[in-house]
Design a protein around this motif. Structure first.
Motif, PDB file in Angstrom:
ATOM      1  N   ASN A 164       0.783  -1.120  -0.016  1.00 31.69           N
ATOM      2  CA  ASN A 164       0.061  -0.019   0.019  1.00 31.69           C
ATOM      3  C   ASN A 164       1.030   1.197   0.036  1.00 31.69           C
ATOM      4  OD1 ASN A 164      -1.964   2.121   0.796  1.00 31.69           O
ATOM      5  ND2 ASN A 164      -2.991   0.754   1.816  1.00 31.69           N
ATOM      6  N   LYS A 165       0.695   1.987  -1.001  1.00 33.21           N
ATOM      7  CA  LYS A 165       2.024   3.292  -1.140  1.00 33.21           C
ATOM      8  C   LYS A 165       1.572   4.221  -0.233  1.00 33.21           C
ATOM      9  CE  LYS A 165       4.016   2.229  -5.541  1.00 33.21           C
ATOM     10  NZ  LYS A 165       4.699   2.963  -6.917  1.00 33.21           N
ATOM     11  N   GLN A 166       0.229   4.389   0.078  1.00 34.61           N
ATOM     12  CA  GLN A 166      -0.268   5.376   0.805  1.00 34.61           C
ATOM     13  C   GLN A 166       0.298   5.197   2.460  1.00 34.61           C
ATOM     14  OE1 GLN A 166      -4.476   5.402   0.714  1.00 34.61           O
ATOM     15  NE2 GLN A 166      -4.545   6.696  -1.013  1.00 34.61           N
ATOM     16  N   HIS A 167       0.367   3.982   2.777  1.00 38.81           N
ATOM     17  CA  HIS A 167       0.710   3.787   4.091  1.00 38.81           C
ATOM     18  C   HIS A 167       2.438   3.505   4.268  1.00 38.81           C
ATOM     19  CE1 HIS A 167      -2.953   3.742   5.609  1.00 38.81           C
ATOM     20  NE2 HIS A 167      -3.203   2.864   5.009  1.00 38.81           N
ATOM     21  N   ASN A 168       3.143   2.963   3.224  1.00 38.28           N
ATOM     22  CA  ASN A 168       4.388   2.929   2.833  1.00 38.28           C
ATOM     23  C   ASN A 168       5.032   3.627   1.816  1.00 38.28           C
ATOM     24  OD1 ASN A 168       4.453   1.049   5.071  1.00 38.28           O
ATOM     25  ND2 ASN A 168       3.475  -0.541   3.885  1.00 38.28           N
ATOM     26  N   PRO A 169       5.229   4.852   1.881  1.00 38.82           N
ATOM     27  CA  PRO A 169       5.785   5.381   0.525  1.00 38.82           C
ATOM     28  C   PRO A 169       7.183   5.029   0.534  1.00 38.82           C
ATOM     29  CG  PRO A 169       5.574   7.061   2.387  1.00 38.82           C
ATOM     30  CD  PRO A 169       5.042   5.692   2.879  1.00 38.82           C
ATOM     31  N   ASP A 170       8.115   4.674   1.450  1.00 36.34           N
ATOM     32  CA  ASP A 170       9.331   4.098   1.217  1.00 36.34           C
ATOM     33  C   ASP A 170       9.540   2.843   0.617  1.00 36.34           C
ATOM     34  OD1 ASP A 170      10.058   6.571   2.670  1.00 36.34           O
ATOM     35  OD2 ASP A 170      10.236   5.593   4.497  1.00 36.34           O
ATOM     36  N   LYS A 171      10.819   2.691   0.107  1.00 38.41           N
ATOM     37  CA  LYS A 171      11.237   1.327  -0.671  1.00 38.41           C
ATOM     38  C   LYS A 171      10.986   0.084   0.289  1.00 38.41           C
ATOM     39  CE  LYS A 171      13.567   2.641  -4.806  1.00 38.41           C
ATOM     40  NZ  LYS A 171      14.366   2.058  -5.827  1.00 38.41           N
ATOM     41  N   LEU A 172      10.561  -0.732  -0.057  1.00 36.57           N
ATOM     42  CA  LEU A 172      10.216  -1.900   0.787  1.00 36.57           C
ATOM     43  C   LEU A 172      11.570  -2.643   0.667  1.00 36.57           C
ATOM     44  CD1 LEU A 172       8.160  -3.584   2.407  1.00 36.57           C
ATOM     45  CD2 LEU A 172       7.607  -4.884   0.288  1.00 36.57           C
ATOM     46  N   ARG A 173      12.054  -3.344   1.973  1.00 39.84           N
ATOM     47  CA  ARG A 173      13.235  -4.160   2.021  1.00 39.84           C
ATOM     48  C   ARG A 173      12.829  -5.249   2.712  1.00 39.84           C
ATOM     49  NH1 ARG A 173      18.229  -3.026   5.329  1.00 39.84           N
ATOM     50  NH2 ARG A 173      20.285  -4.027   4.056  1.00 39.84           N
ATOM     51  N   LEU A 174      12.899  -6.464   2.385  1.00 39.30           N
ATOM     52  CA  LEU A 174      12.735  -7.687   3.197  1.00 39.30           C
ATOM     53  C   LEU A 174      13.859  -8.679   2.940  1.00 39.30           C
ATOM     54  CD1 LEU A 174       9.259  -8.319   1.689  1.00 39.30           C
ATOM     55  CD2 LEU A 174       9.522  -7.492   3.994  1.00 39.30           C
ATOM     56  N   LYS A 175      14.050  -9.563   3.859  1.00 38.70           N
ATOM     57  CA  LYS A 175      15.022 -10.653   3.892  1.00 38.70           C
ATOM     58  C   LYS A 175      14.279 -11.784   3.440  1.00 38.70           C
ATOM     59  CE  LYS A 175      19.181 -11.566   6.366  1.00 38.70           C
ATOM     60  NZ  LYS A 175      20.080 -11.254   7.651  1.00 38.70           N
ATOM     61  N   LYS A 176      14.632 -12.308   2.276  1.00 34.85           N
ATOM     62  CA  LYS A 176      14.006 -13.571   1.535  1.00 34.85           C
ATOM     63  C   LYS A 176      15.059 -14.541   1.249  1.00 34.85           C
ATOM     64  CE  LYS A 176      10.248 -12.843   0.202  1.00 34.85           C
ATOM     65  NZ  LYS A 176       8.996 -13.481   0.695  1.00 34.85           N
ATOM     66  N   TYR A 177      14.713 -15.728   0.820  1.00 39.43           N
ATOM     67  CA  TYR A 177      15.602 -16.900   0.312  1.00 39.43           C
ATOM     68  C   TYR A 177      16.090 -16.540  -0.782  1.00 39.43           C
ATOM     69  CZ  TYR A 177      17.723 -21.399  -0.368  1.00 39.43           C
ATOM     70  OH  TYR A 177      18.120 -22.372  -0.817  1.00 39.43           O
ATOM     71  N   SER A 178      17.242 -16.689  -1.212  1.00 40.34           N
ATOM     72  CA  SER A 178      17.857 -16.466  -2.582  1.00 40.34           C
ATOM     73  C   SER A 178      18.620 -18.124  -2.693  1.00 40.34           C
ATOM     74  CB  SER A 178      19.031 -15.523  -2.478  1.00 40.34           C
ATOM     75  OG  SER A 178      19.696 -15.632  -3.755  1.00 40.34           O
ATOM     76  N   PRO A 179      17.794 -18.525  -3.956  1.00 42.69           N
ATOM     77  CA  PRO A 179      18.358 -19.755  -4.306  1.00 42.69           C
ATOM     78  C   PRO A 179      19.865 -19.911  -4.883  1.00 42.69           C
ATOM     79  CG  PRO A 179      16.587 -19.430  -5.695  1.00 42.69           C
ATOM     80  CD  PRO A 179      16.715 -18.320  -4.824  1.00 42.69           C
ATOM     81  N   ARG A 180      20.173 -18.983  -5.489  1.00 42.79           N
ATOM     82  CA  ARG A 180      21.590 -18.794  -5.900  1.00 42.79           C
ATOM     83  C   ARG A 180      22.600 -18.906  -4.905  1.00 42.79           C
ATOM     84  NH1 ARG A 180      23.321 -14.997 -10.797  1.00 42.79           N
ATOM     85  NH2 ARG A 180      22.140 -16.557 -11.798  1.00 42.79           N
ATOM     86  N   LEU A 181      22.331 -18.188  -3.858  1.00 42.16           N
ATOM     87  CA  LEU A 181      23.147 -17.976  -2.667  1.00 42.16           C
ATOM     88  C   LEU A 181      22.920 -19.050  -1.627  1.00 42.16           C
ATOM     89  CD1 LEU A 181      22.785 -14.276  -1.891  1.00 42.16           C
ATOM     90  CD2 LEU A 181      24.860 -15.319  -3.088  1.00 42.16           C
ATOM     91  N   ARG A 182      21.707 -19.681  -1.848  1.00 41.88           N
ATOM     92  CA  ARG A 182      21.468 -20.838  -0.706  1.00 41.88           C
ATOM     93  C   ARG A 182      21.307 -20.342   0.727  1.00 41.88           C
ATOM     94  NH1 ARG A 182      25.346 -25.307  -2.432  1.00 41.88           N
ATOM     95  NH2 ARG A 182      25.384 -24.933  -4.569  1.00 41.88           N
ATOM     96  N   ARG A 183      20.877 -19.086   0.845  1.00 43.17           N
ATOM     97  CA  ARG A 183      20.463 -18.591   2.256  1.00 43.17           C
ATOM     98  C   ARG A 183      19.791 -17.293   2.041  1.00 43.17           C
ATOM     99  NH1 ARG A 183      23.754 -13.806   2.445  1.00 43.17           N
ATOM    100  NH2 ARG A 183      25.584 -13.766   0.996  1.00 43.17           N
TER     101      ARG A 183
END
Length: 50
Positions: free
Chosen positions: A22-41
Motif C-alpha cells: 500500500n503506497k499510501q501507508h508505506n511510501p518508502d522502498k520495501l526491504r525484506l530478507k528473503k531466500y535466494s536460491p543462488r546464494l542458498r541462504r
C-alpha cells in the motif's frame, strides 16, 4: 490502493519475488530478507521500479 512490486536481491541482482504494498501507508522502498536460491541462504531484497 495496493500496487504490485518486484523484489530484487542486492547481492545477485536477481528479480525473484512479486508482492504488493500500500503506497499510501508505506511510501518508502520495501526491504525484506528473503531466500535466494543462488546464494542458498537468506539475503536482502529491495523494491525496484518496473
Amino acid at each position: 490502493m495496493r500496487t504490485n512490486i518486484i523484489l530484487e536481491c542486492q547481492e545477485t541482482k536477481e528479480r525473484l519475488y512479486l508482492t504488493s504494498k500500500n503506497k499510501q501507508h508505506n511510501p518508502d522502498k520495501l526491504r525484506l530478507k528473503k531466500y535466494s536460491p543462488r546464494l542458498r541462504r537468506r539475503a536482502w531484497f529491495v523494491e525496484v521500479n518496473k
